[in-house]
Design a protein around this motif. Structure first.
Motif, PDB file in Angstrom:
ATOM      1  N   LEU A  16      52.386  49.424  91.009  1.00 44.75           N
ATOM      2  CA  LEU A  16      53.403  49.020  90.039  1.00 44.75           C
ATOM      3  C   LEU A  16      54.753  49.605  90.417  1.00 44.75           C
ATOM      4  O   LEU A  16      55.785  48.919  90.368  1.00 44.75           O
ATOM      5  CB  LEU A  16      53.000  49.479  88.638  1.00 44.75           C
ATOM      6  N   ALA A  17      54.746  50.872  90.829  1.00 43.09           N
ATOM      7  CA  ALA A  17      55.997  51.518  91.246  1.00 43.09           C
ATOM      8  C   ALA A  17      56.574  50.835  92.482  1.00 43.09           C
ATOM      9  O   ALA A  17      57.797  50.619  92.578  1.00 43.09           O
ATOM     10  CB  ALA A  17      55.744  53.004  91.520  1.00 43.09           C
ATOM     11  N   ALA A  18      55.713  50.481  93.435  1.00 43.43           N
ATOM     12  CA  ALA A  18      56.190  49.805  94.650  1.00 43.43           C
ATOM     13  C   ALA A  18      56.782  48.444  94.325  1.00 43.43           C
ATOM     14  O   ALA A  18      57.796  48.041  94.889  1.00 43.43           O
ATOM     15  CB  ALA A  18      55.037  49.667  95.649  1.00 43.43           C
ATOM     16  N   ALA A  19      56.141  47.717  93.394  1.00 42.46           N
ATOM     17  CA  ALA A  19      56.662  46.410  93.005  1.00 42.46           C
ATOM     18  C   ALA A  19      58.017  46.540  92.315  1.00 42.46           C
ATOM     19  O   ALA A  19      58.934  45.754  92.552  1.00 42.46           O
ATOM     20  CB  ALA A  19      55.670  45.710  92.082  1.00 42.46           C
ATOM     21  N   ALA A  20      58.141  47.556  91.451  1.00 41.06           N
ATOM     22  CA  ALA A  20      59.414  47.781  90.764  1.00 41.06           C
ATOM     23  C   ALA A  20      60.514  48.144  91.752  1.00 41.06           C
ATOM     24  O   ALA A  20      61.677  47.744  91.584  1.00 41.06           O
ATOM     25  CB  ALA A  20      59.258  48.885  89.719  1.00 41.06           C
ATOM     26  N   LEU A  21      60.158  48.879  92.794  1.00 43.04           N
ATOM     27  CA  LEU A  21      61.141  49.252  93.804  1.00 43.04           C
ATOM     28  C   LEU A  21      61.569  48.035  94.626  1.00 43.04           C
ATOM     29  O   LEU A  21      62.749  47.872  94.952  1.00 43.04           O
ATOM     30  CB  LEU A  21      60.552  50.327  94.728  1.00 43.04           C
ATOM     31  N   ARG A  22      60.636  47.153  94.906  1.00 40.89           N
ATOM     32  CA  ARG A  22      60.935  45.986  95.745  1.00 40.89           C
ATOM     33  C   ARG A  22      61.653  44.889  94.965  1.00 40.89           C
ATOM     34  O   ARG A  22      62.604  44.270  95.458  1.00 40.89           O
ATOM     35  CB  ARG A  22      59.634  45.437  96.342  1.00 40.89           C
ATOM     36  N   ILE A  23      61.204  44.652  93.731  1.00 40.06           N
ATOM     37  CA  ILE A  23      61.733  43.537  92.945  1.00 40.06           C
ATOM     38  C   ILE A  23      63.016  43.914  92.214  1.00 40.06           C
ATOM     39  O   ILE A  23      63.840  43.058  91.930  1.00 40.06           O
ATOM     40  CB  ILE A  23      60.658  43.053  91.949  1.00 40.06           C
ATOM     41  N   THR A  24      63.200  45.210  91.916  1.00 45.67           N
ATOM     42  CA  THR A  24      64.313  45.698  91.088  1.00 45.67           C
ATOM     43  C   THR A  24      64.435  44.866  89.816  1.00 45.67           C
ATOM     44  O   THR A  24      65.418  44.158  89.602  1.00 45.67           O
ATOM     45  CB  THR A  24      65.651  45.701  91.859  1.00 45.67           C
ATOM     46  N   PRO A  25      63.412  44.935  88.939  1.00 41.95           N
ATOM     47  CA  PRO A  25      63.376  44.081  87.754  1.00 41.95           C
ATOM     48  C   PRO A  25      64.405  44.497  86.708  1.00 41.95           C
ATOM     49  O   PRO A  25      64.919  45.622  86.721  1.00 41.95           O
ATOM     50  CB  PRO A  25      61.958  44.290  87.227  1.00 41.95           C
ATOM     51  N   ARG A  26      64.677  43.577  85.812  1.00 43.73           N
ATOM     52  CA  ARG A  26      65.548  43.863  84.681  1.00 43.73           C
ATOM     53  C   ARG A  26      64.854  44.792  83.697  1.00 43.73           C
ATOM     54  O   ARG A  26      65.489  45.596  83.032  1.00 43.73           O
ATOM     55  CB  ARG A  26      65.918  42.547  83.992  1.00 43.73           C
ATOM     56  N   ALA A  27      63.534  44.652  83.562  1.00 42.83           N
ATOM     57  CA  ALA A  27      62.726  45.485  82.680  1.00 42.83           C
ATOM     58  C   ALA A  27      61.284  45.408  83.148  1.00 42.83           C
ATOM     59  O   ALA A  27      60.910  44.508  83.902  1.00 42.83           O
ATOM     60  CB  ALA A  27      62.852  45.035  81.226  1.00 42.83           C
ATOM     61  N   VAL A  28      60.467  46.365  82.691  1.00 46.12           N
ATOM     62  CA  VAL A  28      59.042  46.399  83.009  1.00 46.12           C
ATOM     63  C   VAL A  28      58.264  46.378  81.703  1.00 46.12           C
ATOM     64  O   VAL A  28      58.582  47.120  80.768  1.00 46.12           O
ATOM     65  CB  VAL A  28      58.671  47.649  83.824  1.00 46.12           C
ATOM     66  N   PHE A  29      57.247  45.509  81.634  1.00 48.98           N
ATOM     67  CA  PHE A  29      56.368  45.456  80.470  1.00 48.98           C
ATOM     68  C   PHE A  29      54.952  45.770  80.918  1.00 48.98           C
ATOM     69  O   PHE A  29      54.463  45.207  81.897  1.00 48.98           O
ATOM     70  CB  PHE A  29      56.409  44.080  79.818  1.00 48.98           C
ATOM     71  N   VAL A  30      54.277  46.668  80.178  1.00 52.48           N
ATOM     72  CA  VAL A  30      52.912  47.072  80.515  1.00 52.48           C
ATOM     73  C   VAL A  30      52.030  46.866  79.290  1.00 52.48           C
ATOM     74  O   VAL A  30      52.321  47.381  78.209  1.00 52.48           O
ATOM     75  CB  VAL A  30      52.856  48.543  80.974  1.00 52.48           C
ATOM     76  N   TRP A  31      50.935  46.109  79.477  1.00 51.51           N
ATOM     77  CA  TRP A  31      50.007  45.816  78.381  1.00 51.51           C
ATOM     78  C   TRP A  31      48.713  46.605  78.570  1.00 51.51           C
ATOM     79  O   TRP A  31      48.118  46.602  79.649  1.00 51.51           O
ATOM     80  CB  TRP A  31      49.669  44.321  78.353  1.00 51.51           C
ATOM     81  N   SER A  32      48.265  47.270  77.488  1.00 51.71           N
ATOM     82  CA  SER A  32      46.977  47.970  77.495  1.00 51.71           C
ATOM     83  C   SER A  32      46.180  47.566  76.268  1.00 51.71           C
ATOM     84  O   SER A  32      46.629  47.758  75.134  1.00 51.71           O
ATOM     85  CB  SER A  32      47.174  49.493  77.499  1.00 51.71           C
ATOM     86  N   GLN A  33      44.998  47.026  76.507  1.00 48.95           N
ATOM     87  CA  GLN A  33      44.117  46.647  75.412  1.00 48.95           C
ATOM     88  C   GLN A  33      43.393  47.857  74.846  1.00 48.95           C
ATOM     89  O   GLN A  33      43.086  47.905  73.655  1.00 48.95           O
ATOM     90  CB  GLN A  33      43.099  45.614  75.908  1.00 48.95           C
TER      91      GLN A  33
END
Length: 314
Positions: free
Chosen positions: A237-254
Motif C-alpha cells: 500500500l505504501a509503495a502504491a501511494a508513493l508511485r501513484i501520489t494519490p489525492r487521498a487514501v481510503f482503507v476498508w476493514s470489515q
C-alpha cells in the motif's frame, strides 16, 4: 527551489509561480499543466526577465475554474474554453455534484429486496443483473447500495447463519453487483491529470466489495480511483501511494483484526500529507487519531473524499 510563494519576480502585489509551484497548488502534475497550455492555450501570462513563463494569481484562478467545471462533468476542452468566464464555475470551496435523484418508496424497495434475494437463491442471474443496472441508473450508487444491495447481502447472511448454506449464492450475487458497479465506473469520464483516490483493504481483509461501491459512487461525482482490492500488505500500500501520489487514501476493514493503525503509519510522508480516510466495522473499535478521518457509511465516504478532490483556495 520553488516554494509556491512570492519570489519577487513580478512585484510585491503580484506573486507568481513556476509550473511546478502552480501544479502543487492545483493538485495536478506539471506535465498536465503543460498539456493544457499546449492543447487549450490555458497557461501562464507572467514572464521572468529571462522570458520564462510564470503563473499569476489570475492564471491560477482560471485554472481552478477549469478544474471545478471538469469535476462537474465538463470535458476538458469545454472546461478550458468556459473557464475564461469568471461566472462559469461554482464559487471557491463548493463543488458541483449531480442532482439528487428521487428514491423509490420504501414499499417498492422492500419488494425489490425480496425479488433480488429470491432471484439470487434461484441462481437467476438474468433477473439480478437488469434490476441492479436499472436501480443504479435511476437512483444512483449510494441509494442503491444502502437500500437495495446491502439488505440483500444481509438477508443472505442471515440465511447462511441459520441454515449453513448460501455461500455460493452470495458469491453469485456479489459477482453481479461488482459487474454492475464496474459498468458505472466505465461510463464516467477519465479526467486528464486529476489525482486519483487510492482504495484498498489491509492485509488479510478479504471483504473488498465496499471498495467497488465507493469507486462507483466517486465516479458519479467525477472523482477517479485506483482500486487495489483485498488483502493489500502495508508495504505494498505504501509503495502504491508513493508511485501513484494519490489525492487521498481510503482503507476498508470489515473486522477489528485487520484494522491496524500501524498499516496507516507506513504510508510515505508527503508535503502536504496525503489525507487518509478509513471505513468499515473494523475501525469502529479503534481510537480516533487526529490525522485520520473515520466514516460510517458510503455517503460519508463520498463526502469526505470528494471534499479532498476540490481544488484548494489560493
Amino acid at each position: 527551489m520553488d516554494t509556491g510563494r512570492f519570489d519577487g519576480v513580478t512585484g510585491p502585489d503580484r506573486p507568481s509561480y513556476s509550473t511546478g509551484g502552480a501544479a502543487r497548488r492545483l493538485g495536478v502534475s506539471p506535465s498536465t499543466l503543460r498539456t493544457w497550455q499546449r492543447r487549450y492555450e490555458v497557461g501562464p501570462t507572467g514572464r521572468t526577465e529571462g522570458g520564462h513563463g510564470r503563473y499569476l494569481a489570475d492564471d491560477l484562478e482560471r485554472l481552478m475554474r477549469m478544474r471545478r467545471l471538469m469535476l462537474g462533468g465538463a470535458p476538458t476542452g469545454e472546461a478550458a474554453r468556459a473557464s475564461a468566464d469568471v461566472r462559469a464555475a461554482p464559487p471557491a470551496g463548493r463543488r458541483a455534484v449531480p442532482v439528487r435523484r428521487p428514491s423509490v418508496t420504501a414499499a417498492v424497495r422492500r419488494t425489490q429486496v425480496r425479488r433480488l434475494t429470491g432471484a439470487a437463491m434461484a441462481w437467476d442471474q438474468a433477473v439480478v443483473e437488469p434490476v441492479l443496472a436499472t436501480a443504479l441508473r435511476r437512483d444512483g450508487v449510494v441509494p442503491t447500495w444502502t437500500e437495495l444491495i446491502v439488505p440483500v447481502l444481509t438477508s443472505l447472511g442471515v440465511r447462511h447463519a441459520r441454515h449453513g448454506d448460501c455461500i455460493a449464492v452470495e458469491h453469485l450475487f456479489t459477482g453481479c453487483v461488482r459487474a454492475a458497479l464496474a459498468a458505472v465506473v466505465a461510463g464516467q469520464h477519465d479526467w486528464d491529470g486529476y489525482p486519483p483516490v487510492l482504495l484498498a483493504c489491509p492485509d488479510q481483509e478479504q471483504h473488498s466489495l465496499p471498495l467497488h461501491a465507493l469507486a462507483a459512487a466517486l465516479a458519479e461525482v467525477g472523482c477517479p480511483c485506483r482500486v487495489l482490492g483485498a488483502s493489500v500488505p502495508a508495504d505494498e500500500l505504501a509503495a502504491a501511494a508513493l508511485r501513484i501520489t494519490p489525492r487521498a487514501v481510503f482503507v476498508w476493514s470489515q473486522t477489528a483484526a485487520t484494522a491496524r493503525s500501524a498499516d496507516l503509519s507506513a504510508l510515505p510522508p508527503r508535503r502536504p500529507p496525503v489525507p487518509v480516510v478509513v471505513g468499515g466495522p473494523g475501525w469502529r473499535r479503534q481510537g480516533r487519531s487526529g490525522s485520520t478521518v473515520h466514516v460510517d457509511s458510503l455517503a460519508e465516504a463520498v463526502a469526505a473524499l470528494s471534499r479532498r478532490a476540490v481544488v484548494a483556495e489560493l
